[in-house]
Design a protein around this motif. Structure first.
Motif: not given
Length: 121
Positions: A57-64, A66-69, A96-104
């Motif tokens: 059972m992973p700790k859900g780091v990716r999910i967390e 993603s939620r923060i991003h 800047y990178r997070v916004i660029k990826v999610l905006r795209k």
């Protein structure tokens, strides 16, 4: 499901059933009986799909992450990169990178592909 299973795996399934029940009651306002029934059903489906297998059972780091991003993107106003970097403890470049990826991704989800055949959204 309480009392049906034994050991750590049983505890996990019992907790899964309970957490699903609580989430259903809180999020959808279902009755306690309906929430409990849903939780038990989900746990039974997990047994059918994963029963007998060793699970990690992973700790859900990716999910967390993603939620923060997504939270950063939602709070982005076009000119508050520095504020977001300070608030979340990330570098300005990372913001800047997070916004660029999610905006795209956001723009792509709103615009149909010009080269796909009609009816294949």
């Amino acid at each position: 499901m309480k009392g049906v299973s034994r050991g750590p795996a049983g505890d996990l399934l019992d907790d899964l059933a309970e957490q699903v029940a609580v989430a259903a009651i809180d999020a959808f306002g279902v009755s306690k009986d309906a929430g409990t029934a849903l939780g038990t059903d989900v746990a039974m489906r997990m047994i059918e799909q994963w029963g007998g297998q060793m699970l990690y059972m992973p700790k859900g780091v990716r999910i967390e992450a993603s939620r923060i991003h997504h939270q950063i993107y939602e709070e982005w106003k076009g000119n508050n990169h520095r504020e977001l970097a300070r608030k979340y403890g990330f570098s300005l470049q990372f913001i800047y990178r997070v916004i660029k990826v999610l905006r795209k991704a956001d723009l792509n989800s709103r615009q149909p592909d010009m080269f796909s055949p009609p009816g294949h959204d």
